[in-house]
Design an enzyme around this catalytic site. Structure first.
Site, PDB file in Angstrom:
ATOM      1  N   SER A 126      16.295 -10.235 -11.483  1.00 38.69           N
ATOM      2  CA  SER A 126      16.535 -11.736 -11.641  1.00 38.69           C
ATOM      3  C   SER A 126      15.789 -11.852 -13.002  1.00 38.69           C
ATOM      4  O   SER A 126      14.834 -11.149 -13.347  1.00 38.69           O
ATOM      5  CB  SER A 126      15.930 -12.614 -10.502  1.00 38.69           C
ATOM      6  OG  SER A 126      16.042 -14.190 -10.985  1.00 38.69           O
ATOM      7  N   TYR A 131       9.232 -15.087  -4.382  1.00 47.11           N
ATOM      8  CA  TYR A 131      10.631 -14.613  -5.033  1.00 47.11           C
ATOM      9  C   TYR A 131      10.195 -13.855  -6.255  1.00 47.11           C
ATOM     10  O   TYR A 131      10.607 -12.928  -6.684  1.00 47.11           O
ATOM     11  CB  TYR A 131      11.370 -15.679  -5.216  1.00 47.11           C
ATOM     12  CG  TYR A 131      12.858 -15.288  -5.739  1.00 47.11           C
ATOM     13  CD1 TYR A 131      13.810 -15.059  -4.904  1.00 47.11           C
ATOM     14  CD2 TYR A 131      13.146 -15.472  -6.962  1.00 47.11           C
ATOM     15  CE1 TYR A 131      15.214 -14.872  -5.532  1.00 47.11           C
ATOM     16  CE2 TYR A 131      14.550 -15.044  -7.543  1.00 47.11           C
ATOM     17  CZ  TYR A 131      15.419 -14.851  -6.845  1.00 47.11           C
ATOM     18  OH  TYR A 131      16.576 -14.523  -7.162  1.00 47.11           O
TER      19      TYR A 131
HETATM   20  P1  NAD Z   1      23.863 -14.989  -1.369  1.00 47.72           P
HETATM   21  O1  NAD Z   1      22.882 -15.798  -0.412  1.00 47.72           O
HETATM   22  O2  NAD Z   1      25.373 -15.503  -1.730  1.00 47.72           O
HETATM   23  O3  NAD Z   1      24.121 -13.600  -0.661  1.00 47.72           O
HETATM   24  C1  NAD Z   1      23.024 -12.793  -0.226  1.00 47.72           C
HETATM   25  C2  NAD Z   1      23.140 -11.510   0.834  1.00 47.72           C
HETATM   26  O4  NAD Z   1      22.399 -11.022   1.276  1.00 47.72           O
HETATM   27  C3  NAD Z   1      24.410 -12.251   1.740  1.00 47.72           C
HETATM   28  O5  NAD Z   1      25.364 -11.306   2.176  1.00 47.72           O
HETATM   29  C4  NAD Z   1      23.316 -12.088   3.149  1.00 47.72           C
HETATM   30  O6  NAD Z   1      23.859 -11.809   4.248  1.00 47.72           O
HETATM   31  C5  NAD Z   1      22.443 -10.994   2.561  1.00 47.72           C
HETATM   32  N1  NAD Z   1      21.266 -10.935   3.302  1.00 47.72           N
HETATM   33  C6  NAD Z   1      20.115 -11.762   3.491  1.00 47.72           C
HETATM   34  N2  NAD Z   1      19.231 -11.374   4.300  1.00 47.72           N
HETATM   35  C7  NAD Z   1      19.472 -10.161   4.782  1.00 47.72           C
HETATM   36  C8  NAD Z   1      19.121  -9.443   5.697  1.00 47.72           C
HETATM   37  N3  NAD Z   1      17.848  -9.709   6.456  1.00 47.72           N
HETATM   38  N4  NAD Z   1      19.338  -8.372   6.269  1.00 47.72           N
HETATM   39  C9  NAD Z   1      20.766  -8.079   5.610  1.00 47.72           C
HETATM   40  N5  NAD Z   1      21.377  -8.686   4.680  1.00 47.72           N
HETATM   41  C10 NAD Z   1      20.557  -9.811   4.197  1.00 47.72           C
HETATM   42  O7  NAD Z   1      22.949 -14.645  -2.649  1.00 47.72           O
HETATM   43  P2  NAD Z   1      23.368 -14.356  -4.026  1.00 47.72           P
HETATM   44  O8  NAD Z   1      23.207 -15.526  -4.916  1.00 47.72           O
HETATM   45  O9  NAD Z   1      24.617 -13.591  -4.149  1.00 47.72           O
HETATM   46  O10 NAD Z   1      22.183 -13.272  -4.517  1.00 47.72           O
HETATM   47  C11 NAD Z   1      22.326 -12.004  -4.360  1.00 47.72           C
HETATM   48  C12 NAD Z   1      21.224 -11.171  -5.471  1.00 47.72           C
HETATM   49  O11 NAD Z   1      21.183 -11.712  -6.423  1.00 47.72           O
HETATM   50  C13 NAD Z   1      19.822 -11.732  -4.644  1.00 47.72           C
HETATM   51  O12 NAD Z   1      18.929 -10.531  -4.756  1.00 47.72           O
HETATM   52  C14 NAD Z   1      19.286 -12.894  -5.659  1.00 47.72           C
HETATM   53  O13 NAD Z   1      17.953 -12.854  -5.534  1.00 47.72           O
HETATM   54  C15 NAD Z   1      19.981 -12.233  -6.884  1.00 47.72           C
HETATM   55  N6  NAD Z   1      20.014 -13.325  -7.726  1.00 47.72           N
HETATM   56  C16 NAD Z   1      20.822 -14.390  -7.705  1.00 47.72           C
HETATM   57  C17 NAD Z   1      20.909 -15.388  -8.896  1.00 47.72           C
HETATM   58  C18 NAD Z   1      21.655 -16.627  -8.504  1.00 47.72           C
HETATM   59  O14 NAD Z   1      21.505 -17.539  -9.251  1.00 47.72           O
HETATM   60  N7  NAD Z   1      22.604 -16.857  -7.458  1.00 47.72           N
HETATM   61  C19 NAD Z   1      20.179 -15.121  -9.841  1.00 47.72           C
HETATM   62  C20 NAD Z   1      19.492 -14.173 -10.034  1.00 47.72           C
HETATM   63  C21 NAD Z   1      19.478 -13.290  -9.206  1.00 47.72           C
END
Ligand code: NAD
Length: 256
Positions: free
Chosen positions: A138, A151
């Site tokens: 991130s 985080y």
């Molecule tokens: P999201 O909530 O849409 O998806 C997260 C996924 O992780 C889901 O499929 C969930 O089931 C899985 N997950 C969570 N806990 C779990 C566990 N204990 N066991 C197995 N699976 C688990 O989130 P997203 O926004 O798509 O985020 C994906 C990645 O991108 C993350 O690492 C997040 O930190 C990173 N990220 C997101 C953003 C943003 O703005 N959305 C920005 C920077 C980084």
């Protein structure tokens, strides 16, 4: 032979976007996530792009479950070329009120799971003389924001781990890189908009404008396609010298 990719957290948000893009490119995909309809999501993508898929709901809080997920992927597809460590959770709170359990779970899912999964794929990737590990970190892997102690710590840790794995993998054509997005509109962020609106006594629109996108020079959510295109590039055969790097897709946030 078509290549195989395992994407953690690929039944939602960014992971699902990455899975769709890899499917378009003909990869066999191990879907993974806790979404109840995960198996249907996997099947639907498999049918749409005519690629092999499987699904696992392994809990990333448990090292043995992660090892099992990797084993199952290799057993199902006979290989594992690309690992995308994408799954992650978020929790926002001032440190004095930050629940210990929330801290521990964020470190476990966002950082420790990257270690366990990468460790588990290593032998297979070494044997293949090919491996691509892509960590979704991130902008919070290189910058901090208040109230995100767990985080920011986890995401910084992932960038450190990325560099170490790049060095260890260099002799075996195993690369490791991190993608560092700014805000992408996914379920994880939609949840934060609601929480922050409450915390700041603002409307959801005000939170997006004044809190979330405040630090981005480009006042737009990062499009999913920017991240999925980057993941495809990093997975290519020709990307063998792209390793140990963090690719920041943050609308100019960290340029400041
Ligand atoms: P999201 O909530 O849409 O998806 C997260 C996924 O992780 C889901 O499929 C969930 O089931 C899985 N997950 C969570 N806990 C779990 C566990 N204990 N066991 C197995 N699976 C688990 O989130 P997203 O926004 O798509 O985020 C994906 C990645 O991108 C993350 O690492 C997040 O930190 C990173 N990220 C997101 C953003 C943003 O703005 N959305 C920005 C920077 C980084």
């Amino acid at each position: 032979m078509n290549k195989t990719v395992l994407i953690t957290g690929s039944t939602s948000g960014i992971g699902l976007g990455i899975a769709n893009q890899f499917a378009k490119e003909g990869y066999a995909i191990m879907f993974h996530g806790l979404e109840k309809n995960g198996a249907e999501i996997a099947k639907e993508v498999g049918e749409r792009y005519k690629v092999k898929v499987a699904f696992s709901n392994a809990n990333l809080l448990q090292a043995e479950a992660i090892e099992g997920l990797v084993e199952e992927t290799i057993k199902t597809f006979g290989a594992l070329h690309v690992l995308v460590n994408n799954a992650g959770i978020q929790f926002v709170s001032p440190i004095e009120d930050f629940p210990n359990k929330k801290y521990e779970n964020i470190i476990a899912i966002n950082m420790n799971a990257v270690f366990y999964a990468s460790k588990a794929v290593w032998k297979q990737m070494k044997k293949q003389k090919f491996g691509r590990i892509i960590n979704v970190s991130s902008v919070h892997g290189i910058r901090a924001s208040e109230f995100k102690s767990a985080y920011v710590t986890a995401k910084h840790g992932v960038i450190g781990m990325t560099k170490v794995l790049a060095l260890e993998g260099a002799a075996f054509n195993i690369t490791c890189n991190a993608i560092c997005p700014g805000y992408v509109k996914t379920p994880l962020v939609i949840g934060q908009i609601k929480d922050q609106a409450k915390a700041h006594h603002m409307t959801e629109e005000e939170v997006v404008e004044k809190v979330m996108l405040k630090k981005q020079a480009v006042k737009q959510f990062v499009p999913l396609e920017a991240i999925t295109d980057m993941a495809i590039l990093l997975a290519k055969d020709s990307s063998t010298t792209i390793t140990g790097s963090s690719f920041v897709l943050d609308g100019g946030w960290s340029a400041q």
